[in-house]
Write a protein that holds these residues in place. Structure first.
Motif, PDB file in Angstrom:
ATOM      1  N   ASN A   1       0.958  -0.854  -0.324  1.00 19.97           N
ATOM      2  CA  ASN A   1      -0.004   0.129   0.007  1.00 19.97           C
ATOM      3  C   ASN A   1       0.433   1.054  -0.087  1.00 19.97           C
ATOM      4  O   ASN A   1       1.665   1.177   0.959  1.00 19.97           O
ATOM      5  CB  ASN A   1      -0.916  -0.101   1.239  1.00 19.97           C
TER       6      ASN A   1
ATOM      7  N   THR B   1      -0.317   4.232   0.558  1.00 19.56           N
ATOM      8  CA  THR B   1      -0.261   4.949   1.448  1.00 19.56           C
ATOM      9  C   THR B   1       0.802   4.933   2.789  1.00 19.56           C
ATOM     10  O   THR B   1       1.020   6.032   3.910  1.00 19.56           O
ATOM     11  CB  THR B   1      -1.808   5.769   1.936  1.00 19.56           C
TER      12      THR B   1
ATOM     13  N   ASN C   1       3.094   6.637   5.226  1.00 23.07           N
ATOM     14  CA  ASN C   1       3.125   6.739   6.987  1.00 23.07           C
ATOM     15  C   ASN C   1       4.594   6.058   7.013  1.00 23.07           C
ATOM     16  O   ASN C   1       4.433   7.201   8.419  1.00 23.07           O
ATOM     17  CB  ASN C   1       1.665   6.615   6.898  1.00 23.07           C
TER      18      ASN C   1
ATOM     19  N   SER D   1       5.821  12.473   1.602  1.00 24.77           N
ATOM     20  CA  SER D   1       4.497  11.893   0.909  1.00 24.77           C
ATOM     21  C   SER D   1       3.897  10.272   0.012  1.00 24.77           C
ATOM     22  O   SER D   1       4.973  10.062  -0.559  1.00 24.77           O
ATOM     23  CB  SER D   1       3.992  13.287  -0.040  1.00 24.77           C
ATOM     24  N   GLN D   2       2.960   9.894  -0.405  1.00 25.80           N
ATOM     25  CA  GLN D   2       2.994   9.437  -1.451  1.00 25.80           C
ATOM     26  C   GLN D   2       3.444   9.241  -2.061  1.00 25.80           C
ATOM     27  O   GLN D   2       3.903   8.803  -3.160  1.00 25.80           O
ATOM     28  CB  GLN D   2       1.068   8.973  -1.575  1.00 25.80           C
TER      29      GLN D   2
END
Length: 298
Positions: free
Chosen positions: A20, A22, A26, A31-32
């Protein structure tokens, strides 16, 4: 050796593990879009596609699965190695390397004061008289006897090496016998420590009696501690290191018959690796040792 850029490689490992973008962003605190850019850099470097972009999230390609399987153990090894190195600075143990005489006669009697001041810190002591080598020894700092210079290390002066003869009160009384005490050394047994065998010749030269040592009766011991015990038991007269015998002299177990101390020019030093991560526990222990050394010289 062909190694891709490490930052994109680390990003790939996290994305492959979490599946994933995202979640990976995190964990990496970025940032993505930054994650996507790093993956693109790695794919361009390798010349293969590592992920298939889907409507929701990403999925490893067949080559991506194989690549992730091969590199994950490497990151685990790096993590374990880093934990091994840094843990000794974050736990509550101080690893001290010193030698038996100083440990028994100077450090141990003072350690209860350190324990009272820092109850959450444990001191683990390893005794050795071998040359100091931080590359092979697992210790945070060492107390070493010498002249203050050791390779790949930084040293702080702790206390001076001061020597002079010591004996039991009974031995002193018998030694007088109507003659001057210095003259009596010609007929008295000299107690010699194997590792400090030059102390007697140095002190006798200091006292203007350089010829006495070669002709005197001698008894040799494997350590200073045994030499001083023999002096307490009246076997002869020994050379003492002033700081190590403070308690014995104060209690009257030993006396200083000549009161002619000699500074040898050497000393005891606190020694740490040149490259050492800052640790508050080690800094506190060093400050405490320096304070104790100052107190013992007063």
């Amino acid at each position: 050796m062909k190694i891709p850029p490490l930052n994109p490689l680390k990003v790939f490992e996290v994305v492959a593990r979490t599946n994933n973008l995202t979640t990976a962003a995190n964990e990496l605190l970025v940032s993505q879009s930054a994650v996507s850019r790093q993956i693109a850099v790695l794919e361009e470097y390798l010349g293969v596609q590592l992920f298939t972009r889907e409507r929701v999230g990403v999925r490893l390609t067949e080559v991506g699965v194989a690549y992730a399987h091969r590199i994950r153990p490497a990151f685990e090894e790096i993590s374990d190695a880093t934990k091994f190195i840094t843990q000794k600075y974050s736990d509550n143990v101080i690893r001290l390397r010193t030698y038996t005489t100083l440990t028994a006669r100077w450090l141990i009697p003072r350690l209860p004061r350190f324990n009272m001041q820092y109850p959450g810190v444990d001191v683990m002591i390893a005794n050795s008289s071998a040359p100091l080598d931080f590359g092979t020894e697992q210790c945070d700092l060492a107390i070493v006897f010498g002249e203050g210079t050791w390779p790949d290390a930084e040293s702080t002066f702790l206390m001076e090496d001061v020597i002079e003869p010591v004996c039991s009160p009974a031995f002193l009384e018998s030694a007088h016998g109507g003659v001057r005490l210095l003259e009596a050394l010609h007929s008295k047994r000299l107690l010699v420590s194997k590792y400090r065998k030059y102390d007697w010749p140095a002190w006798l030269a200091h006292a203007g009696m350089g010829d006495v040592f070669d002709n005197a009766e001698k008894m040799i011991f494997s350590s200073s501690i045994l030499t001083w015990q023999a002096a307490m038991d009246g076997l002869g007269i020994a050379i003492g290191q002033s700081q190590m015998l403070e308690a014995d002299i104060k209690s009257g177990r030993l006396v200083r018959p000549f009161s002619r101390p000699l500074k040898t020019g050497k000393g005891h030093y606190l020694v740490t690796p040149s490259l050492q991560r800052y640790s508050s526990k080690i800094a506190s222990f060093k400050d405490w040792l320096l304070h104790e050394a100052e107190q013992s010289e007063d």
